[in-house]
Design an enzyme around this catalytic site. Sequence first.
Site, short mmCIF file in Angstrom:
data_model
loop_
_atom_site.label_atom_id
_atom_site.label_comp_id
_atom_site.label_asym_id
_atom_site.label_seq_id
_atom_site.Cartn_x
_atom_site.Cartn_y
_atom_site.Cartn_z
N THR A 210 40.81 32.34 40.53
CA THR A 210 40.28 33.07 39.36
C THR A 210 40.49 34.56 39.59
O THR A 210 41.28 34.96 40.47
CB THR A 210 38.79 32.71 39.12
OG1 THR A 210 38.37 33.29 37.89
CG2 THR A 210 37.87 33.16 40.23
N ASN A 211 39.83 35.40 38.83
CA ASN A 211 39.94 36.86 39.01
C ASN A 211 38.61 37.48 38.58
O ASN A 211 37.77 36.81 37.99
CB ASN A 211 41.14 37.39 38.21
CG ASN A 211 40.99 37.10 36.74
OD1 ASN A 211 40.10 37.62 36.08
ND2 ASN A 211 41.86 36.24 36.21
N PRO A 212 38.42 38.79 38.86
CA PRO A 212 37.08 39.37 38.62
C PRO A 212 36.79 39.77 37.18
O PRO A 212 35.82 40.50 36.95
CB PRO A 212 37.06 40.62 39.52
CG PRO A 212 38.41 40.77 40.10
CD PRO A 212 39.32 39.76 39.52
N SER A 213 37.57 39.34 36.21
CA SER A 213 37.30 39.74 34.82
C SER A 213 35.85 39.38 34.44
O SER A 213 35.40 38.26 34.67
CB SER A 213 38.27 39.03 33.88
OG SER A 213 37.89 39.25 32.55
N ALA A 282 41.69 37.44 30.88
CA ALA A 282 42.61 37.50 32.01
C ALA A 282 42.84 36.06 32.49
O ALA A 282 42.26 35.65 33.50
CB ALA A 282 42.02 38.37 33.11
#
Length: 409
Positions: A210-213, A282
């Site tokens: 995942t990502n920090p969005s 994102a």
Amino acid sequence: MISMKGKQVLLGVTGGIAAYKAAFLARELMRAGAAVTTVLTESAGKFITPLTFESLTERPCRTDDDMFGGLSGETHISLARDKDLLVIAPATATTIASLALGTASNLLTATVLASRCPIVLCPAMHTQMWESVPVRRNIDLLMQDPRYVVVPPDEGDLASGDHGPGRLPDASRIVAHCLAALTPRTLAGKTVVVTAGPTREQIDPVRCITNPSSGRMGFFLAESARRRGADVRLILGPCDISPDFGGPGGTFTVTRVQTTTEMLEAVREAINGADALLMSAAPADERPVRRASGKIRKEDFETSIEIEPNPDILATLSASTAGMVVLAFAAETSVSEDMARAKMKRKGADLLFANPAGDGKGFGDVRNGGTLVAADLAEVLTIEDESKESLAEILVDAVVDAMNRKAGR
Ligand code: CTP
């Protein structure tokens, strides 16, 4: 908090027990950027003093003495003249009746009559009074005037010890109505799809790509479009945002998704009949080829995870989005106009906002600035660091302009 910057707001306070709450409202309006001038009716002055409002708003608080005392230049006419918005909170049954009748018997009602701007009316009284025939009739009458926005009272414990509708709503809810009343409905009748947040591709039930969005950008875009009258369809990846839109505006639906493929399918459905797609999510570009059904023990973890590409949502749907305005985003470690234009073309977007990301920039509750390019315009808009709320306003303005250009207006 944004959007009331530079706005001249007149806060009218009338004589009910909720008058003390108007002090909190004055502070919230100031926090939203408004310049607040207060007018107290005579009976409001029995519950709260002008000094309270003068201390909070750093402006004189007006009373009937100013109207009948002959203070030059401070009549109801000059008070009404430069106002962008009138808020009457709390509004008693007596004031509501005077407004419905059109009397000018005190400074507040005379100022209302002399004004031209929207009026946010916040009735607060005992349930029995609120539900009485004359009050209902007066409210119905006032609602025929398009200048009025009536914020219905909250249900709860009343000063009398009874329980029911009649309480003055929280200052934040009243401010949301004020913001909406000040916002031109430039997107009325339009449908806007917004994506927000990351997507999550599970490796096993407890690990993921995942990502920090945070979803904040998309939330503010959705709220800005909705406040302008758009019907908003928000597609939200896994994040902490619980969209709770206050105030009037268009309708709103939220679809929650986990993976990029789910987001693709949700967007495919949502863009049916839509006028704009704001793709601030994102989505994860890759997913593991295999998802383990149970937690992988550390001794069983491979040194590498086999991944495969996820679909590119914008590129996949470009044929279906051709008639609408598409705003894409690019969070980059290095931003340039050439990169922004190349990505906008590759994605089939009409607009692209590129901003620096990483090392504390871009993601979460941070200020954000960057470069906005439009496919049909040679010039570039450089946006200095702004709160995401303010940035959303600028970007939605650009979407509205692009929609007008596309429609040949
Ligand atoms: N996007 C998309 N589908 C994806 C990934 C991204 O539609 N699978 C959208 C994003 O929502 C954003 C825009 O495409 O509006 C650009 O996202 P970005 O991650 O910068 O695009 P990539 O194509 O992944 O670019 P790069 O090759 O630079 O990683």
